[in-house]
Design a protein around this motif. Structure first.
Motif, PDB file in Angstrom:
ATOM      1  N   PRO A 169     -15.112  -1.449  -5.600  1.00 50.49           N
ATOM      2  CA  PRO A 169     -14.708  -2.024  -4.316  1.00 50.49           C
ATOM      3  C   PRO A 169     -13.200  -1.950  -4.129  1.00 50.49           C
ATOM      4  CG  PRO A 169     -16.241  -3.468  -5.473  1.00 50.49           C
ATOM      5  CD  PRO A 169     -15.833  -2.412  -6.442  1.00 50.49           C
ATOM      6  N   ASP A 170     -12.767  -2.034  -2.882  1.00 51.86           N
ATOM      7  CA  ASP A 170     -11.342  -1.944  -2.573  1.00 51.86           C
ATOM      8  C   ASP A 170     -10.639  -3.293  -2.725  1.00 51.86           C
ATOM      9  OD1 ASP A 170     -11.361   0.909  -1.525  1.00 51.86           O
ATOM     10  OD2 ASP A 170     -12.892  -0.027  -0.280  1.00 51.86           O
ATOM     11  N   VAL A 171     -11.313  -4.354  -2.290  1.00 55.74           N
ATOM     12  CA  VAL A 171     -10.767  -5.706  -2.411  1.00 55.74           C
ATOM     13  C   VAL A 171     -11.734  -6.513  -3.260  1.00 55.74           C
ATOM     14  CG1 VAL A 171     -10.106  -7.814  -1.187  1.00 55.74           C
ATOM     15  CG2 VAL A 171      -9.592  -5.574  -0.190  1.00 55.74           C
ATOM     16  N   LEU A 172     -11.196  -7.220  -4.247  1.00 57.78           N
ATOM     17  CA  LEU A 172     -12.011  -7.997  -5.170  1.00 57.78           C
ATOM     18  C   LEU A 172     -11.714  -9.477  -5.021  1.00 57.78           C
ATOM     19  CD1 LEU A 172     -11.491  -5.832  -8.369  1.00 57.78           C
ATOM     20  CD2 LEU A 172     -13.627  -6.062  -7.124  1.00 57.78           C
ATOM     21  N   SER A 178      -8.190   2.294  -5.258  1.00 60.80           N
ATOM     22  CA  SER A 178      -8.775   2.321  -3.915  1.00 60.80           C
ATOM     23  C   SER A 178      -8.276   3.513  -3.116  1.00 60.80           C
ATOM     24  CB  SER A 178      -8.416   1.029  -3.173  1.00 60.80           C
ATOM     25  OG  SER A 178      -8.753   1.126  -1.805  1.00 60.80           O
ATOM     26  N   GLY A 179      -9.196   4.141  -2.401  1.00 62.70           N
ATOM     27  CA  GLY A 179      -8.819   5.237  -1.510  1.00 62.70           C
ATOM     28  C   GLY A 179      -8.189   4.757  -0.230  1.00 62.70           C
ATOM     29  N   VAL A 180      -8.283   3.457   0.045  1.00 61.57           N
ATOM     30  CA  VAL A 180      -7.653   2.869   1.239  1.00 61.57           C
ATOM     31  C   VAL A 180      -6.779   1.696   0.782  1.00 61.57           C
ATOM     32  CG1 VAL A 180      -9.376   3.586   2.941  1.00 61.57           C
ATOM     33  CG2 VAL A 180      -9.781   1.522   1.591  1.00 61.57           C
ATOM     34  N   LYS A 181      -6.002   1.948  -0.258  1.00 62.65           N
ATOM     35  CA  LYS A 181      -5.215   0.893  -0.894  1.00 62.65           C
ATOM     36  C   LYS A 181      -4.259   0.224   0.082  1.00 62.65           C
ATOM     37  CE  LYS A 181      -1.917   0.350  -4.713  1.00 62.65           C
ATOM     38  NZ  LYS A 181      -1.231   1.070  -5.809  1.00 62.65           N
ATOM     39  N   GLU A 182      -3.599   0.987   0.929  1.00 63.66           N
ATOM     40  CA  GLU A 182      -2.636   0.408   1.866  1.00 63.66           C
ATOM     41  C   GLU A 182      -3.315  -0.587   2.792  1.00 63.66           C
ATOM     42  OE1 GLU A 182       0.329   1.875   5.499  1.00 63.66           O
ATOM     43  OE2 GLU A 182      -0.468   3.335   4.063  1.00 63.66           O
ATOM     44  N   GLN A 183      -4.482  -0.211   3.322  1.00 63.16           N
ATOM     45  CA  GLN A 183      -5.203  -1.105   4.222  1.00 63.16           C
ATOM     46  C   GLN A 183      -5.800  -2.297   3.461  1.00 63.16           C
ATOM     47  OE1 GLN A 183      -5.537   2.192   4.127  1.00 63.16           O
ATOM     48  NE2 GLN A 183      -4.787   2.859   6.137  1.00 63.16           N
ATOM     49  N   ALA A 184      -6.198  -2.080   2.208  1.00 61.78           N
ATOM     50  CA  ALA A 184      -6.713  -3.179   1.398  1.00 61.78           C
ATOM     51  C   ALA A 184      -5.627  -4.222   1.146  1.00 61.78           C
ATOM     52  CB  ALA A 184      -7.258  -2.642   0.077  1.00 61.78           C
ATOM     53  N   LEU A 185      -4.410  -3.763   0.861  1.00 59.77           N
ATOM     54  CA  LEU A 185      -3.290  -4.688   0.697  1.00 59.77           C
ATOM     55  C   LEU A 185      -2.991  -5.422   1.999  1.00 59.77           C
ATOM     56  CD1 LEU A 185      -0.953  -2.395  -1.451  1.00 59.77           C
ATOM     57  CD2 LEU A 185      -2.057  -4.511  -2.228  1.00 59.77           C
ATOM     58  N   GLU A 186      -3.134  -4.724   3.106  1.00 58.48           N
ATOM     59  CA  GLU A 186      -2.913  -5.354   4.409  1.00 58.48           C
ATOM     60  C   GLU A 186      -3.950  -6.445   4.654  1.00 58.48           C
ATOM     61  OE1 GLU A 186      -2.753  -4.181   9.178  1.00 58.48           O
ATOM     62  OE2 GLU A 186      -3.007  -2.605   7.660  1.00 58.48           O
ATOM     63  N   LEU A 187      -5.200  -6.188   4.273  1.00 56.58           N
ATOM     64  CA  LEU A 187      -6.248  -7.200   4.431  1.00 56.58           C
ATOM     65  C   LEU A 187      -5.943  -8.432   3.583  1.00 56.58           C
ATOM     66  CD1 LEU A 187      -8.965  -8.320   5.324  1.00 56.58           C
ATOM     67  CD2 LEU A 187     -10.070  -6.892   3.595  1.00 56.58           C
TER      68      LEU A 187
END
Length: 771
Positions: free
Chosen positions: A411-414, A644-653
């Motif tokens: 998963p991207d966010v845990l 994560s393949g969408v790490k930037e957006q995961a950090l934003e979330l």
């Protein structure tokens, strides 16, 4: 949202888009796909964070807002009329939508006295019929000579109001509480209590009993059928005047929602049949919008709720209509949304983000929903494997997660609640959040941040933190700082009070969970094993407190505590919240209570209730005396997968979940580790002036009324001062904690010695570490 003082009061009175590969027309035949079609089946063909596939299906329903009249704070009904759409506001005023949605015109208002009751929120049901007739049930409280409301004295009224101005009382008593009202297209009203379904005579208000039922939460008219919705779905044939056969597929599909009640004048799901009756109906849930042919075998998903407001738990459903090819949904709080099919957009957003936690959390679900609506180019899934009866254990779920993370597909966010934080840090699984948090410019709790710092980086940050507190008479508790002193207090209290509860528990496991709140930080050594001496001391002192409590419990108190015990999947659950424990103290007339106190400053949050009861009982709170310095208990612990393949957006979330903007966009129930978010919540509460009232009888039959509002400045400052003394977050391994509770309770009950319990704990933890 209508002022919560009205919604909560009414609630208490009642209790004392996703179309994959298809156009907007639903396939209602038996060949349509069984179960949820659309996104759930197509996401597996996409790589995480990737763009569109060559064969990407196109078309889905897109959400947009429809403005309602400025004076409408909340809506009660939405319906089709011959010349447009009609909206019934909270106070019963009828508006009509004309000029293709450009203007709303007020059409009529209910009688003044009824309007006052509706505005005050003392109604249990209200419905305006298509011909202008109305039906309502409400409570009217007595007033003394000075005009003050007496909440202990009231009268119930049930009336039919005809469009010509006349009215008739209904033949109902105050004990026959009506849960729901509905009318058919001819204007005939139907009512349901917990045990009966009635048809109302529109000429004189007389009642005809249609059916005796075990429970009814909601009624819905679907063509010639009256849908009776309780713990099961029953169908009444209005033409044949008898119960019809059950719809097996519909009943099974609604299983997760049947038996659950929504907010005042809203529902957890909706059933709707359009005017062009072909046996087809729509089912609206937080999972999305589905089409179903009555007595058919399939449920076809048209709209995926995770891509729009349908999944937001703060938005209860009020009603929906189909207008041409569009669907309109009225949500609680007066929010009106339109869903229109757009064939030019992909059926699934191009990018996928996975959010994962062991258990579902409503706060997380709301944050994911709000963030997803602001990022329509992302399809955000929220996975929680232990929230449903899948047969999977916590160990199973963690093994699956570890395998995914090891192969780079996690998963991207845990959410790290219940997971081994340090293990993931050592393996390099987690991304460093330092720059993300520093970049927001917001103020987080320093001690909480420091608890998650490792080797110059910070790899997790909790949304919420609660503090363990002891509540009681200030002179008795203010100088306590250790579990040994708490044990001495319990024994001295029992000596001076031979009979009656002291702390509000009767089970050994509950005693250990409550007493552990101030001690878990001392249970582990530097190598990840157990601190044998600390655990032995904890069990020895807890046994003294437990025995002091039980030695004076009356049989009546014990029976009440057992009856109040909650169970989940057959296992006892201890309610740890300070507000719950303090309410119990008030119920049992006991001098002390212990619990976890969060910093949720909302009216319906824990601290508002705690502050009010403490003031009423002339009590105070101090940090829980234990074996450790004051340490909080973190929850909703956020982390991002480094791969994560969408790490930037995961950090934003993650930044959004922790932000004060989340408070402004949605509503924060669980408190925050962000000082700016707390101040935003307090300002919002004070500006809107929310309040609530609760009443109950204690074990001796004495009545108590609690008026709860936003905590005072003094109460907020007292909470803040304690939060600022926090030394960090307790990070006791969940497996160590579980072993202490499981084996320790045997020591408290005398089934084994403290020494044997400690040995059993050491053996269990050693086995965990070996695995």
């Amino acid at each position: 949202m209508r002022k919560r003082t009205k919604k909560i009061l009414a609630s208490m009175l009642a209790a004392t888009l996703l179309l994959a590969g298809c156009g907007p027309s639903a396939d209602t035949g038996e060949n349509s796909q069984t179960g949820q079609s659309g996104s759930q089946g197509s996401t597996g063909e996409q790589s995480r964070g990737s763009g569109q596939n060559d064969q990407q299906a196109m078309g889905r329903y897109m959400e947009s807002d429809i403005a309602v009249p400025e004076e409408v704070e909340s809506g009660r009904d939405l319906r089709l009329a011959d010349d447009g759409v009609e909206l019934v506001s909270w106070d019963g005023t009828l508006y009509r939508f004309q000029d293709q949605g450009q203007t709303w015109q007020m059409v009529s208002q209910v009688p003044e006295k009824l309007q006052e009751r509706l505005e005050a929120g003392t109604d249990s049901y209200f419905l305006l019929g298509p011909a202008g007739d109305a039906i309502a049930g409400y409570i009217e409280f007595s007033r003394d000579e000075e005009g003050n409301t007496d909440y202990d004295s009231c009268s119930y009224f049930h009336n039919l109001y005809l469009a010509d101005g006349s009215s008739f009382p209904l033949g109902l008593t105050g004990d026959d509480f009506i849960h729901t009202a509905v009318c058919d297209r001819e204007g005939t009203f139907y009512l349901a209590s917990s045990s009966r379904v009635y048809r109302v005579n529109g000429q004189d208000g007389s009642l005809e009993v249609l059916a005796e039922v075990n429970r009814c939460d909601y009624l819905t008219v679907c063509g010639k059928y009256l849908m009776i919705q309780g713990t099961e779905l029953q169908i009444y044939d209005l033409e044949e005047n008898k119960m019809a056969e059950q719809d097996t597929a519909l009943n099974e599909f609604l299983g997760p929602w049947l038996g659950s009640s929504g907010d005042v004048n809203s529902r957890p799901y909706l059933l709707y049949m359009p005017q062009a009756e072909d046996g087809g109906m729509y089912v609206l849930t937080d999972k999305g919008l589905y089409h179903h042919t009555l007595y058919g075998s399939t449920m076809e998903q048209l709209i995926d709720g995770s891509l729009c407001s349908m999944s937001d738990p703060l938005r209860g459903f009020v009603n929906m209509i189909q207008l041409g090819d569009a669907f309109w949904v009225l949500y609680s709080g007066g929010q009106l949304k339109q869903y229109v099919y757009d064939p030019s957009v992909s059926s699934v957003p191009e990018n996928i983000m996975r959010v994962w936690g062991l258990y579902e959390d409503e706060e997380i679900r709301r944050a994911v929903s709000a963030f997803g609506q602001a990022h329509p180019d992302f399809y955000i899934t929220y996975e929680h494997p232990l929230s449903e009866d899948t047969g999977m254990t916590g160990e199973d779920a963690m093994k699956v997660l570890s395998t995914e993370l090891a192969t780079g597909n996690g998963p991207d966010v845990l959410l790290l609640d219940g997971l081994p934080y340090d293990t993931y840090v050592e393996k390099g699984v987690l991304a460093d959040l330092t720059a993300t948090l520093d970049g927001t410019g917001e103020r987080y709790m320093d001690a909480v941040r420091a608890s998650y710092e490792r080797d110059g980086g910070q790899y997790a940050m909790p949304m919420s933190v609660s503090m363990p507190v002891l509540m009681g008479e200030r002179d008795k508790i203010q100088n306590l700082s250790s579990l040994a002193q708490l044990a001495q207090l319990a024994e001295e209290a029992r000596a001076s009070r031979p009979e009656g509860s002291l702390f509000g528990f009767c089970r050994a496991d509950a005693a250990l969970r409550l007493l552990a709140m101030g001690s878990t930080g001392s249970w582990m050594d530097g190598s990840g094993g157990v601190n044998r001496d600390a655990i032995q001391e904890f069990l020895t002192l807890s046994k003294r407190i437990y025995e002091a409590q039980l030695s004076g419990l009356t049989a009546r108190e014990t029976e009440s505590m057992e009856n109040m015990q909650m169970y989940v999947n057959g296992k006892p659950v201890t309610q740890m919240e300070a507000g719950y424990q303090l309410s119990n103290a008030m119920y049992f007339c006991q001098p002390y209570a212990v619990g976890m106190l969060d910093n949720n400053l909302s009216t319906i949050g824990g601290y508002g209730t705690v502050a009010e009861i403490l003031k009423m009982q002339e009590m105070d709170f101090v940090p829980m005396p234990g074996q450790s310095p004051l340490q909080g208990q973190a929850s909703r612990i956020l982390a991002v997968n480094e791969a994560s393949g969408v790490k930037e957006q995961a950090l934003e979330l993650v930044a959004y979940m922790l932000s004060s903007r989340f408070v402004e966009d949605s509503y924060m129930y669980g408190g925050s580790t962000n000082w700016d978010a707390l101040e935003a919540q307090a300002a919002k509460e004070q500006e809107e002036g929310f309040s609530a009232a609760m009443s109950f009888e204690d074990i001796n039959g004495n009545e108590h009324m609690i008026d709860v509002s936003t905590p005072s400045r003094e109460a907020m400052e007292a909470l803040r001062q304690m939060m600022e003394t926090c030394q960090g977050v307790s990070q006791c391994d969940i497996r160590v904690y579980d072993a202490v509770i499981e084996e320790g309770q045997k020591a408290l009950t005398g089934d084994q010695t403290v020494e044997d319990a400690v040995k059993a704990i050491e053996n269990k933890v050693a086995l965990y570490l070996a695995e």
